[in-house]
Design a protein around this motif. Sequence first.
Motif, PDB file in Angstrom:
ATOM      1  N   SER A 103      42.475  39.730  35.262  1.00 48.76           N
ATOM      2  CA  SER A 103      43.546  40.333  34.749  1.00 48.76           C
ATOM      3  C   SER A 103      44.134  39.435  33.605  1.00 48.76           C
ATOM      4  CB  SER A 103      44.587  40.755  35.678  1.00 48.76           C
ATOM      5  OG  SER A 103      44.150  41.453  36.505  1.00 48.76           O
ATOM      6  N   GLY A 104      43.615  38.362  33.438  1.00 47.30           N
ATOM      7  CA  GLY A 104      44.055  37.513  32.070  1.00 47.30           C
ATOM      8  C   GLY A 104      45.107  36.626  32.455  1.00 47.30           C
ATOM      9  N   GLY A 105      45.508  36.288  33.525  1.00 44.92           N
ATOM     10  CA  GLY A 105      46.749  35.487  33.871  1.00 44.92           C
ATOM     11  C   GLY A 105      46.092  33.730  33.561  1.00 44.92           C
ATOM     12  N   LEU A 106      45.228  33.668  34.090  1.00 45.12           N
ATOM     13  CA  LEU A 106      44.656  32.172  33.514  1.00 45.12           C
ATOM     14  C   LEU A 106      44.404  31.666  32.467  1.00 45.12           C
ATOM     15  CD1 LEU A 106      43.846  29.407  34.658  1.00 45.12           C
ATOM     16  CD2 LEU A 106      41.389  30.290  35.407  1.00 45.12           C
ATOM     17  N   THR A 107      43.791  33.168  31.806  1.00 48.70           N
ATOM     18  CA  THR A 107      43.547  33.048  30.331  1.00 48.70           C
ATOM     19  C   THR A 107      44.898  32.578  29.605  1.00 48.70           C
ATOM     20  OG1 THR A 107      42.017  34.884  30.800  1.00 48.70           O
ATOM     21  CG2 THR A 107      42.516  34.351  28.241  1.00 48.70           C
ATOM     22  N   LEU A 108      45.684  33.341  30.021  1.00 47.27           N
ATOM     23  CA  LEU A 108      46.946  32.900  29.070  1.00 47.27           C
ATOM     24  C   LEU A 108      47.411  31.479  29.183  1.00 47.27           C
ATOM     25  CD1 LEU A 108      49.383  36.080  30.134  1.00 47.27           C
ATOM     26  CD2 LEU A 108      48.560  35.132  27.576  1.00 47.27           C
ATOM     27  N   PHE A 109      47.327  30.917  30.584  1.00 44.43           N
ATOM     28  CA  PHE A 109      47.663  29.359  30.886  1.00 44.43           C
ATOM     29  C   PHE A 109      46.710  28.519  30.016  1.00 44.43           C
ATOM     30  CE2 PHE A 109      50.465  30.727  34.072  1.00 44.43           C
ATOM     31  CZ  PHE A 109      51.119  29.922  34.448  1.00 44.43           C
ATOM     32  N   LEU A 110      45.649  28.941  29.982  1.00 45.74           N
ATOM     33  CA  LEU A 110      44.482  27.957  29.081  1.00 45.74           C
ATOM     34  C   LEU A 110      44.795  28.201  27.611  1.00 45.74           C
ATOM     35  CD1 LEU A 110      41.244  29.101  30.952  1.00 45.74           C
ATOM     36  CD2 LEU A 110      42.766  27.067  31.118  1.00 45.74           C
ATOM     37  N   ALA A 111      45.023  29.390  27.133  1.00 45.19           N
ATOM     38  CA  ALA A 111      45.377  29.572  25.618  1.00 45.19           C
ATOM     39  C   ALA A 111      46.554  28.936  25.257  1.00 45.19           C
ATOM     40  CB  ALA A 111      45.442  31.182  25.397  1.00 45.19           C
ATOM     41  N   ARG A 112      47.750  28.817  26.035  1.00 48.13           N
ATOM     42  CA  ARG A 112      48.894  28.170  25.511  1.00 48.13           C
ATOM     43  C   ARG A 112      48.377  26.784  25.756  1.00 48.13           C
ATOM     44  NH1 ARG A 112      54.736  29.745  27.502  1.00 48.13           N
ATOM     45  NH2 ARG A 112      54.429  28.359  29.499  1.00 48.13           N
ATOM     46  N   ALA A 113      47.656  26.371  26.689  1.00 46.54           N
ATOM     47  CA  ALA A 113      47.705  24.879  26.639  1.00 46.54           C
ATOM     48  C   ALA A 113      46.828  24.257  25.548  1.00 46.54           C
ATOM     49  CB  ALA A 113      46.692  24.525  27.989  1.00 46.54           C
ATOM     50  N   VAL A 114      45.680  25.176  25.046  1.00 50.94           N
ATOM     51  CA  VAL A 114      44.967  24.641  24.061  1.00 50.94           C
ATOM     52  C   VAL A 114      45.805  24.827  22.419  1.00 50.94           C
ATOM     53  CG1 VAL A 114      42.984  24.686  25.282  1.00 50.94           C
ATOM     54  CG2 VAL A 114      43.603  26.554  23.891  1.00 50.94           C
ATOM     55  N   GLY A 115      46.568  25.659  22.431  1.00 52.00           N
ATOM     56  CA  GLY A 115      47.272  25.884  21.486  1.00 52.00           C
ATOM     57  C   GLY A 115      46.663  26.565  20.412  1.00 52.00           C
ATOM     58  N   PRO A 116      47.311  26.745  19.240  1.00 51.32           N
ATOM     59  CA  PRO A 116      46.794  27.578  17.843  1.00 51.32           C
ATOM     60  C   PRO A 116      45.467  27.117  17.281  1.00 51.32           C
ATOM     61  CG  PRO A 116      48.985  27.469  17.844  1.00 51.32           C
ATOM     62  CD  PRO A 116      48.818  26.664  18.770  1.00 51.32           C
ATOM     63  N   THR A 117      45.424  25.870  17.507  1.00 51.16           N
ATOM     64  CA  THR A 117      44.105  24.992  16.943  1.00 51.16           C
ATOM     65  C   THR A 117      43.018  25.027  18.045  1.00 51.16           C
ATOM     66  OG1 THR A 117      44.901  22.906  17.468  1.00 51.16           O
ATOM     67  CG2 THR A 117      45.467  23.678  15.292  1.00 51.16           C
ATOM     68  N   GLY A 118      43.065  25.311  19.097  1.00 53.75           N
ATOM     69  CA  GLY A 118      42.096  25.217  20.089  1.00 53.75           C
ATOM     70  C   GLY A 118      41.574  26.754  20.243  1.00 53.75           C
ATOM     71  N   LEU A 119      40.676  26.914  21.295  1.00 53.58           N
ATOM     72  CA  LEU A 119      39.945  28.113  21.482  1.00 53.58           C
ATOM     73  C   LEU A 119      39.669  28.350  23.191  1.00 53.58           C
ATOM     74  CD1 LEU A 119      38.503  30.656  20.212  1.00 53.58           C
ATOM     75  CD2 LEU A 119      36.551  29.293  19.975  1.00 53.58           C
ATOM     76  N   VAL A 120      39.881  29.466  23.555  1.00 54.99           N
ATOM     77  CA  VAL A 120      39.280  30.042  24.884  1.00 54.99           C
ATOM     78  C   VAL A 120      38.249  30.963  24.717  1.00 54.99           C
ATOM     79  CG1 VAL A 120      39.995  30.996  27.073  1.00 54.99           C
ATOM     80  CG2 VAL A 120      41.330  29.660  25.829  1.00 54.99           C
ATOM     81  N   GLU A 121      36.951  30.769  25.348  1.00 60.35           N
ATOM     82  CA  GLU A 121      36.063  31.661  25.460  1.00 60.35           C
ATOM     83  C   GLU A 121      35.941  32.134  26.795  1.00 60.35           C
ATOM     84  OE1 GLU A 121      34.094  32.527  22.929  1.00 60.35           O
ATOM     85  OE2 GLU A 121      33.871  30.755  21.472  1.00 60.35           O
ATOM     86  N   SER A 122      36.316  33.424  26.718  1.00 62.14           N
ATOM     87  CA  SER A 122      36.540  34.155  28.136  1.00 62.14           C
ATOM     88  C   SER A 122      35.412  35.067  28.498  1.00 62.14           C
ATOM     89  CB  SER A 122      37.931  34.799  28.381  1.00 62.14           C
ATOM     90  OG  SER A 122      38.174  34.930  29.733  1.00 62.14           O
ATOM     91  N   TYR A 123      34.602  34.901  29.550  1.00 62.40           N
ATOM     92  CA  TYR A 123      33.605  35.998  29.833  1.00 62.40           C
ATOM     93  C   TYR A 123      33.793  36.890  31.031  1.00 62.40           C
ATOM     94  CZ  TYR A 123      30.511  33.772  26.579  1.00 62.40           C
ATOM     95  OH  TYR A 123      30.048  33.096  25.352  1.00 62.40           O
ATOM     96  N   GLU A 124      33.688  38.217  31.066  1.00 61.29           N
ATOM     97  CA  GLU A 124      33.960  39.093  32.177  1.00 61.29           C
ATOM     98  C   GLU A 124      33.199  40.105  32.129  1.00 61.29           C
ATOM     99  OE1 GLU A 124      34.693  40.779  35.140  1.00 61.29           O
ATOM    100  OE2 GLU A 124      36.268  39.383  34.897  1.00 61.29           O
ATOM    101  N   LYS A 125      32.331  40.690  33.145  1.00 63.95           N
ATOM    102  CA  LYS A 125      31.131  41.593  33.099  1.00 63.95           C
ATOM    103  C   LYS A 125      31.641  43.021  33.523  1.00 63.95           C
ATOM    104  CE  LYS A 125      29.441  40.685  37.787  1.00 63.95           C
ATOM    105  NZ  LYS A 125      28.184  40.214  38.517  1.00 63.95           N
ATOM    106  N   ARG A 126      32.910  42.926  33.987  1.00 60.59           N
ATOM    107  CA  ARG A 126      33.630  44.466  34.390  1.00 60.59           C
ATOM    108  C   ARG A 126      34.307  44.636  33.236  1.00 60.59           C
ATOM    109  NH1 ARG A 126      35.888  41.741  39.728  1.00 60.59           N
ATOM    110  NH2 ARG A 126      36.500  40.295  38.171  1.00 60.59           N
ATOM    111  N   PRO A 127      33.907  45.969  32.605  1.00 57.67           N
ATOM    112  CA  PRO A 127      34.720  46.631  31.408  1.00 57.67           C
ATOM    113  C   PRO A 127      36.187  46.769  31.821  1.00 57.67           C
ATOM    114  CG  PRO A 127      32.513  47.786  31.604  1.00 57.67           C
ATOM    115  CD  PRO A 127      32.727  46.777  32.996  1.00 57.67           C
ATOM    116  N   GLN A 128      36.444  47.325  32.985  1.00 57.34           N
ATOM    117  CA  GLN A 128      37.843  47.906  33.156  1.00 57.34           C
ATOM    118  C   GLN A 128      38.640  46.458  33.167  1.00 57.34           C
ATOM    119  OE1 GLN A 128      38.222  49.942  36.877  1.00 57.34           O
ATOM    120  NE2 GLN A 128      40.608  49.821  36.569  1.00 57.34           N
TER     121      GLN A 128
END
Length: 254
Positions: A103-128
């Motif tokens: 649902s993107g919860g961990l994604t948010l924590f990762l994105a804020r940790a690496v900041g605007p100059t960082g990058l999160v590449e997130s993979y999910e196989k379920r479209p919904q």
Amino acid sequence: MEGELFLLKDAKGRAFLIHLKEGGVFHHHRGTVPHEEIRKAGPGGRVWTHLGEELSVHHPTLEEYLLHMRRSATPTYPKDASAMVTLLDLAPGMRVLEAGTGSGGLTLFLARAVGPTGLVESYEKRPQHLAQAEANVKAFWQVENVRFHLQSLEEAQLERESFHGVALDLMEPWKVLAKATEALKPDRFLVAYLPNITQVLELVQRVEGLPLKLERVLEVAWREWEIRLPVAHPRFQQVGHTAFLVVFRKWKDC
């Protein structure tokens, strides 16, 4: 105003996540409040329903947002997500690999940790799940530092030793372990989020032959207390076991 996020709290501490809309109305069991009044009160202010119920107005914290956002999969609890950021030793400007997005919860924590100059590449196989995760992330975090991939990590083409950390929230993470390890930089960390100890044992067994060293396996405890002066006691309802966090460090390939 349209789409702005606010969190309302009533006298009993119940929280309500609101996406403001032109002409919108918030419905509480003790009355209603127009969205325009919430906007005017602003963070730190107060509003009252037409029946006189007082509500405090806040910008939601990341923890509050994660707990109240829409979800299509069980979210990573904030206590575990924040611990994973620490265990991955993330900092601004780093690149981190995530699978699956949920649902993107961990994604948010990762994105804020690496900041605007960082990058999160997130993979999910379920479209919904991916669609809900992308909506959740963009509603809270307007920084363009997350790339969403509707794809299994097993099928992904990843550059060798290009990530500073790997976060896995998968039922069978051993299926992607070799690929994730190859994409991880030496002396950096892979952390897996696993609900039961049987999965942990399977994962540790499957590491054999890969340049990964098991650093630790842990649970994160989060015990809240109720303070009603002069009395204090642990809250009767506690968040118990949520998951095991399994931490590996990568060795240099020999």
